[in-house]
Design a protein around this motif. Sequence first.
Motif, PDB file in Angstrom:
ATOM      1  N   LYS A   1      13.835  -5.396  -6.884  1.00 22.81           N
ATOM      2  CA  LYS A   1      15.159  -5.389  -6.254  1.00 22.81           C
ATOM      3  C   LYS A   1      15.364  -4.125  -5.427  1.00 22.81           C
ATOM      4  CE  LYS A   1      17.589  -8.412  -9.453  1.00 22.81           C
ATOM      5  NZ  LYS A   1      18.684  -8.547 -10.413  1.00 22.81           N
ATOM      6  N   LYS A   2      14.840  -2.996  -5.891  1.00 26.06           N
ATOM      7  CA  LYS A   2      14.936  -1.752  -5.120  1.00 26.06           C
ATOM      8  C   LYS A   2      14.126  -1.866  -3.830  1.00 26.06           C
ATOM      9  CE  LYS A   2      15.586   1.159  -9.176  1.00 26.06           C
ATOM     10  NZ  LYS A   2      15.145   0.448 -10.351  1.00 26.06           N
ATOM     11  N   LEU A   3      12.961  -2.469  -3.903  1.00 26.04           N
ATOM     12  CA  LEU A   3      12.135  -2.649  -2.702  1.00 26.04           C
ATOM     13  C   LEU A   3      12.834  -3.542  -1.684  1.00 26.04           C
ATOM     14  CD1 LEU A   3       8.578  -3.057  -4.296  1.00 26.04           C
ATOM     15  CD2 LEU A   3       9.612  -1.004  -3.306  1.00 26.04           C
ATOM     16  N   VAL A   4      13.492  -4.601  -2.144  1.00 26.50           N
ATOM     17  CA  VAL A   4      14.235  -5.492  -1.248  1.00 26.50           C
ATOM     18  C   VAL A   4      15.385  -4.723  -0.594  1.00 26.50           C
ATOM     19  CG1 VAL A   4      15.787  -7.501  -1.199  1.00 26.50           C
ATOM     20  CG2 VAL A   4      13.606  -7.639  -2.403  1.00 26.50           C
TER      21      VAL A   4
ATOM     22  N   ASN B   1      15.491  -0.637   5.954  1.00 31.88           N
ATOM     23  CA  ASN B   1      14.479   0.281   6.471  1.00 31.88           C
ATOM     24  C   ASN B   1      13.079  -0.327   6.278  1.00 31.88           C
ATOM     25  OD1 ASN B   1      13.068   2.555   7.301  1.00 31.88           O
ATOM     26  ND2 ASN B   1      13.732   3.853   5.609  1.00 31.88           N
ATOM     27  N   PRO B   2      12.765  -1.407   6.995  1.00 32.16           N
ATOM     28  CA  PRO B   2      11.511  -2.130   6.765  1.00 32.16           C
ATOM     29  C   PRO B   2      10.244  -1.300   7.004  1.00 32.16           C
ATOM     30  CG  PRO B   2      12.610  -2.947   8.735  1.00 32.16           C
ATOM     31  CD  PRO B   2      13.562  -2.009   8.059  1.00 32.16           C
ATOM     32  N   LEU B   3      10.338  -0.261   7.808  1.00 30.27           N
ATOM     33  CA  LEU B   3       9.164   0.576   8.072  1.00 30.27           C
ATOM     34  C   LEU B   3       9.079   1.791   7.146  1.00 30.27           C
ATOM     35  CD1 LEU B   3       9.218   0.516  11.976  1.00 30.27           C
ATOM     36  CD2 LEU B   3       7.909  -0.940  10.411  1.00 30.27           C
ATOM     37  N   TRP B   4      10.025   1.892   6.246  1.00 31.88           N
ATOM     38  CA  TRP B   4      10.070   3.006   5.289  1.00 31.88           C
ATOM     39  C   TRP B   4      10.085   4.355   6.009  1.00 31.88           C
ATOM     40  CZ3 TRP B   4       9.466   2.847  -0.320  1.00 31.88           C
ATOM     41  CH2 TRP B   4       9.530   1.553  -0.837  1.00 31.88           C
ATOM     42  N   GLN B   5      10.851   4.447   7.066  1.00 33.07           N
ATOM     43  CA  GLN B   5      10.958   5.704   7.792  1.00 33.07           C
ATOM     44  C   GLN B   5      11.801   6.695   6.998  1.00 33.07           C
ATOM     45  OE1 GLN B   5      12.623   4.099  11.428  1.00 33.07           O
ATOM     46  NE2 GLN B   5      10.628   4.213  12.408  1.00 33.07           N
TER      47      GLN B   5
ATOM     48  N   ARG C   1       5.371   4.715   1.283  1.00 37.96           N
ATOM     49  CA  ARG C   1       5.741   3.294   1.293  1.00 37.96           C
ATOM     50  C   ARG C   1       5.250   2.631   0.008  1.00 37.96           C
ATOM     51  NH1 ARG C   1       6.387  -0.530   5.916  1.00 37.96           N
ATOM     52  NH2 ARG C   1       6.576  -2.534   4.895  1.00 37.96           N
ATOM     53  N   ASN C   2       6.140   1.918  -0.655  1.00 42.78           N
ATOM     54  CA  ASN C   2       5.843   1.236  -1.919  1.00 42.78           C
ATOM     55  C   ASN C   2       5.367   2.184  -3.012  1.00 42.78           C
ATOM     56  OD1 ASN C   2       6.517  -1.368  -0.950  1.00 42.78           O
ATOM     57  ND2 ASN C   2       4.524  -1.514   0.021  1.00 42.78           N
ATOM     58  N   GLY C   3       5.687   3.455  -2.887  1.00 42.37           N
ATOM     59  CA  GLY C   3       5.254   4.443  -3.870  1.00 42.37           C
ATOM     60  C   GLY C   3       6.285   4.649  -4.961  1.00 42.37           C
ATOM     61  N   THR C   4       6.269   5.834  -5.519  1.00 44.63           N
ATOM     62  CA  THR C   4       7.213   6.210  -6.565  1.00 44.63           C
ATOM     63  C   THR C   4       8.610   6.325  -5.963  1.00 44.63           C
ATOM     64  OG1 THR C   4       5.470   7.427  -7.698  1.00 44.63           O
ATOM     65  CG2 THR C   4       7.735   7.967  -8.299  1.00 44.63           C
TER      66      THR C   4
ATOM     67  N   ILE D   1      15.597  -1.488   0.008  1.00 37.52           N
ATOM     68  CA  ILE D   1      15.039  -0.563   1.003  1.00 37.52           C
ATOM     69  C   ILE D   1      14.597  -1.322   2.248  1.00 37.52           C
ATOM     70  CG2 ILE D   1      13.126   1.020   1.513  1.00 37.52           C
ATOM     71  CD1 ILE D   1      13.206   1.712  -1.575  1.00 37.52           C
ATOM     72  N   GLU D   2      13.820  -2.363   2.048  1.00 33.43           N
ATOM     73  CA  GLU D   2      13.229  -3.064   3.193  1.00 33.43           C
ATOM     74  C   GLU D   2      14.247  -3.838   4.026  1.00 33.43           C
ATOM     75  OE1 GLU D   2       9.592  -4.977   2.000  1.00 33.43           O
ATOM     76  OE2 GLU D   2       8.682  -3.020   1.646  1.00 33.43           O
TER      77      GLU D   2
END
Length: 100
Positions: A76-79, A85-89, A15-18, A81-82
Amino acid sequence: MRERHPAVYIMANKRNGTLYTGVTSQLVQRVWQHREGSGGFSERYDCKLLVWFEMHATMEAAIAREKQIKAGSRAKKLVLIEAENPLWQDLWSQIIDGSE
């Protein structure tokens, strides 16, 4: 011959990694390669979690979308994804179950 389904996808190591953004015509096979660590960026940075993907009608559309995502900021990539997939499953099970 396997049917091809163009897709854009994002792999992460946590989560929030590379993050790694890619495009492929065979999502299951390509994600499997990342998970197995078959060289390159994903092996170096341990990006084995499929955290986002988007299917496209044509490879040209998928490539254009990949370029748009890669040109965008990390924020923008994090937005992106979240939003899906807010839990980064890890979405691997979704694509191998035929949701692709």
